[in-house]
Structures are given as C-alpha cells and as structure tokens.
Scaffold this active site. Structure first.
Site, PDB file in Angstrom:
ATOM      1  N   ARG A  50       0.851  -1.205   0.000  1.00  7.99           N
ATOM      2  CA  ARG A  50       0.000   0.000   0.000  1.00  7.99           C
ATOM      3  C   ARG A  50       0.879   1.244   0.000  1.00  7.99           C
ATOM      4  O   ARG A  50       0.595   2.236  -0.660  1.00  7.99           O
ATOM      5  CB  ARG A  50      -0.965  -0.015   1.200  1.00  7.99           C
ATOM      6  CG  ARG A  50      -1.818   1.240   1.292  1.00  7.99           C
ATOM      7  CD  ARG A  50      -3.088   1.062   2.109  1.00  7.99           C
ATOM      8  NE  ARG A  50      -2.929   0.216   3.280  1.00  7.99           N
ATOM      9  CZ  ARG A  50      -2.289   0.560   4.401  1.00  7.99           C
ATOM     10  NH1 ARG A  50      -1.741   1.764   4.509  1.00  7.99           N
ATOM     11  NH2 ARG A  50      -2.193  -0.284   5.402  1.00  7.99           N
ATOM     12  N   TYR A 102     -15.824  17.859 -15.184  1.00  2.19           N
ATOM     13  CA  TYR A 102     -16.142  16.442 -15.396  1.00  2.19           C
ATOM     14  C   TYR A 102     -17.269  16.039 -14.433  1.00  2.19           C
ATOM     15  O   TYR A 102     -17.128  16.222 -13.227  1.00  2.19           O
ATOM     16  CB  TYR A 102     -14.882  15.596 -15.166  1.00  2.19           C
ATOM     17  CG  TYR A 102     -15.185  14.118 -15.136  1.00  2.19           C
ATOM     18  CD1 TYR A 102     -15.708  13.492 -16.261  1.00  2.19           C
ATOM     19  CD2 TYR A 102     -14.996  13.368 -13.990  1.00  2.19           C
ATOM     20  CE1 TYR A 102     -16.020  12.143 -16.224  1.00  2.19           C
ATOM     21  CE2 TYR A 102     -15.300  12.025 -13.957  1.00  2.19           C
ATOM     22  CZ  TYR A 102     -15.818  11.423 -15.083  1.00  2.19           C
ATOM     23  OH  TYR A 102     -16.141  10.090 -15.050  1.00  2.19           O
ATOM     24  N   ASP A 180      -6.677  19.448 -13.356  1.00  3.14           N
ATOM     25  CA  ASP A 180      -7.067  18.157 -13.922  1.00  3.14           C
ATOM     26  C   ASP A 180      -6.638  18.192 -15.388  1.00  3.14           C
ATOM     27  O   ASP A 180      -7.260  18.849 -16.220  1.00  3.14           O
ATOM     28  CB  ASP A 180      -8.583  17.959 -13.792  1.00  3.14           C
ATOM     29  CG  ASP A 180      -9.042  16.601 -14.339  1.00  3.14           C
ATOM     30  OD1 ASP A 180      -8.278  15.970 -15.100  1.00  3.14           O
ATOM     31  OD2 ASP A 180     -10.172  16.182 -14.013  1.00  3.14           O
ATOM     32  N   LYS A 205      -7.446   7.391 -19.526  1.00  8.48           N
ATOM     33  CA  LYS A 205      -7.692   8.006 -20.819  1.00  8.48           C
ATOM     34  C   LYS A 205      -6.426   7.933 -21.689  1.00  8.48           C
ATOM     35  O   LYS A 205      -5.988   6.852 -22.019  1.00  8.48           O
ATOM     36  CB  LYS A 205      -8.195   9.427 -20.602  1.00  8.48           C
ATOM     37  CG  LYS A 205      -9.304   9.541 -19.517  1.00  8.48           C
ATOM     38  CD  LYS A 205     -10.606   8.879 -19.906  1.00  8.48           C
ATOM     39  CE  LYS A 205     -11.636   8.797 -18.781  1.00  8.48           C
ATOM     40  NZ  LYS A 205     -11.980  10.048 -18.118  1.00  8.48           N
TER      41      LYS A 205
END
Ligand code: PLP
Length: 391
Positions: A50, A102, A180, A205
C-alpha cells in the site's frame, strides 16, 4: 535521461533491463510485502505494497519525470486521484471549482465531499473576475480543468495561479492550485511551468490509451513549498493511508501505454484538427467547440498555453437534440460510448450520460478522436450528418 525530449522519455522511462534476468520489459511485481534485513532495515526501500510497490513506483517515477514534477502517486482511478486532492484540503476549507467540470467529480462533490464538510463554489474559470470574486478568507484550493468537459472552455492557468498567490498574501493561508490535465497529457500542456501545485490525470484516458485500464495519478510540483503550503504531503498521506492505490497490473499497463503516447497523441491531434475544420464548414452543424479553431472564444489563451490543441471536440446540431441523437445513431466507424483518449474514435450524446441539472446542451455531441485514417473518420461523419443537412 536529462535533456531528452518528452517523446524519447515516454519510450524509455522505467525500461532499464531487469538486473536479475536482463529482461527488457520490467517485471510485474505482485508482492504485497518485502523482506527486512538482519538489522531490521529495508535495504531496497520497499516495506508493504500500500505504501509502495516496484511496478507502481516505476510508473510514478515515469509520470513525475514526464510532467516535470518531483514525485507522483498512482491511484485506482482518476476519480480516486482527484478525490485525494479534494480530501487533502484541511477541514472547513473552501474550494473553487469550474462550472463546466467532469460530471463524475461534480457528483462526488455534491454527494460525498460537501456533505462531509468541504465548502465549494463553482464559477466560470475562464472569467478571472469571477474567480477573484469567489475567493474567501477560507479558500484553500483552486481546481482547474482545461480544456473543460464537455464545452472545451480554456482557462488561463497562469492567471488562476496569480489569483491564488494574491489570496495567500491577502489572507495569510495557503491556497493550492490543482489542474485536472486528463485531456492534456504530456507534452500537450506543461502546467508546472505556470506554478501550479499539483497535476492530476485519469490515466484511464490518453496515458493508458487503449480503453483497458482504470487509473489516476497526482503529480507534485517540482519544488516543495513551506509547511501547509505544500499540498503534496497531505495528498501522499491520503494515498498511502487510505490505500486507493493503483494495482500492479494496472500500473504496468499504464507504463506500457506511455511507450506509444507521443505517436498516438500526434495522430489524434492531427485528426481532430481535420475533423474540426470539416465540422465547422458543415451546414448541419451550428457550433464546433475545439480550441484550435480561431473562432473559439479562448483560442488565444489556448494558443499561448497549449503545445497542441488536443484531440477532444464537441459540436452542436442545428436540428437540436433529435438531430444530435440521430447523427450518433448513424455512425458506423465511431463507437457510441463514453470515455476518451483511446486509439479508437468515440462519439457521445453527452447530456444523456450526465446526471440531470447540468449545463451540457442537449444538441451537443462529444467526440474523442482516435488514430484511424482521417479520411475514414471524415466519410463516417459525412454520411451520418447528410440527412440532417438536407432536412
Ligand atoms: C475520466 C475523467 C476523470 C475520472 O477518471 P476515472 O478513471 O473515470 O475515475 C476525471 N477527470 C476528467 C477530465 C476525466 O475525463
């Protein structure tokens, strides 16, 4: 690697032959735990997955290098990456976000983060006076998304950073700026050159590029700022302590995606410019939103700020919503689907995928342009638009 251009870096980052075997491709490390030395130390730097994992780390280093940042954190999705930034805002803090944002992040704000105590104001970020007017003494974060989704509004990043620094001086508390940059993967819009604190991508993306990976990344500015002004420390804590981290295989696929990033982006942007020019001249089309068009309201900012106008565009039909849905229904090469940035071209009636109450016009189609031959894409759109032009 210093001095190499982004196209070269993308091919070679994280691709040193494996010291154990000489394998050219980095191994996929699935281990969750790592051996300690006899003295209790961690000579190879890894403790528990982690915290860090070699495969994820290779992708993080590659992304930090490509964006020109000092470190990066890879998350399980773009939304998890964005949420980590928004959740890193100190309690009771206020964030300014774009009105055209978004929709998944807008819903995350209204359903989860605002009920949990984050204060949020949405403004048109292309209007600097509106951004300045929205600043309050408790403002801690300015969130930029440019070009915006789905209206392709272009925000002047340097000016937003200037507003943040003015606010810091006026109120004596840090104000972070996060971008972003999902629609502008490296090298399309080097945001750190404008002094932002964090760059966020949905690696789902363009970075992965093949519509087969869900992921996100937050990249830290090249230089740390003092104390609480340094957003990265808090984001990295959310990352490793909450554990919304990228799994090794997703990180491995995202790293592989980088190899072809530059050639994919070059073809996608060329194709998008050609499609935008075709659409703007088409009688059935009322408006085309593409920052590369001289008629785009923020074209000058885009020309200054972006190295490429990108490969996303949207357009509105003179025949309204019915025409938009009919055109989407008639395409054969474009796929009707949400998401973006993959090698295949997608078209989407955007208003009907977003939750009600948004600002997306119902006559709008959003296009993610892929790497197909541009003439095939043009033929497909021309055929799909033809009945509308006659009507
Ligand atoms: C897709 C997207 C996200 C969210 O990414 P997920 O991987 O779907 O969570 C965030 N911002 C923008 C601009 C996006 O296009």
């Amino acid at each position: 690697m210093s001095g190499w251009r982004p196209e070269t870096l993308a091919v070679h980052l994280g691709l040193e032959p494996d010291p154990a075997t000489g394998a050219l491709v980095p191994p996929l490390h699935l281990a969750t735990t790592f051996e300690r030395a006899a003295d209790g130390g961690y000579p190879r730097g890894y403790v528990y997955a982690r915290e860090s994992n070699p495969t994820r780390h290779a992708f993080e280093v590659a992304m930090a290098t490509l964006e020109g940042g000092r470190a990066a954190a890879a998350f399980a999705s773009g939304s998890a990456a964005a949420a980590a930034v928004l959740r890193a805002v100190p309690g009771g803090g206020h964030a300014i976000v774009p009105d055209d944002m978004y929709h998944g992040l807008r819903t995350l704000l209204t359903r989860v983060l605002v009920p949990a105590g984050l204060r949020v104001t949405a403004v048109d970020m292309t209007d600097l006076a509106a951004v300045r007017a929205a600043v309050r003494p408790d403002t801690r974060l300015l969130w930029v998304e440019t070009p915006s989704n789905p209206l392709l509004k272009v925000t002047d990043i340097a000016s937003v950073v200037a507003v943040a620094r003015e606010a810091e001086a006026a109120h004596g508390a840090p104000v972070w700026v996060a971008v972003d940059a999902t629609w502008t993967p490296p090298p399309w819009q080097p945001a750190f050159g404008h002094g932002v604190d964090l760059v966020v991508h949905a690696t789902t993306k363009y970075l992965s590029g093949h519509s087969d990976v869900l992921g996100g990344v937050v990249v830290a500015a090249p230089a740390a700022r003092e104390g609480d002004a340094d957003a990265w420390t808090r984001v990295r804590d959310v990352h490793r302590l909450e554990g919304g981290v990228a799994g090794p295989f997703d990180a491995w696929l995202a790293l592989r995606g980088l190899r072809t990033l530059a050639v994919r982006l070059a073809v996608q942007a060329d194709n998008a410019a050609t499609l935008a020019a075709f659409l703007v001249a088409h009688p059935a089309v009322a408006e085309v939103r593409y920052p590369g068009l001289p008629g785009h309201p923020n074209h000058e900012v885009a020309a200054r700020q972006m190295r490429s106008f990108g490969a996303m565009l949207s357009f509105r039909l003179r025949g309204g919503e019915a025409a938009a849905r009919a055109v989407a229904g008639r395409v054969r090469l474009f796929t009707r689907a949400t998401s973006l940035g993959g090698v295949e071209s997608l078209i989407e009636h955007r208003a009907s995928v977003e939750p009600p109450g948004g600002t997306t016009p119902t006559d709008l189609l959003r296009v993610s342009v892929g790497i197909e031959h541009v003439d095939d894409l043009l033929d497909d759109l021309e055929r799909a638009l033809a009945p509308e032009a006659v009507a």
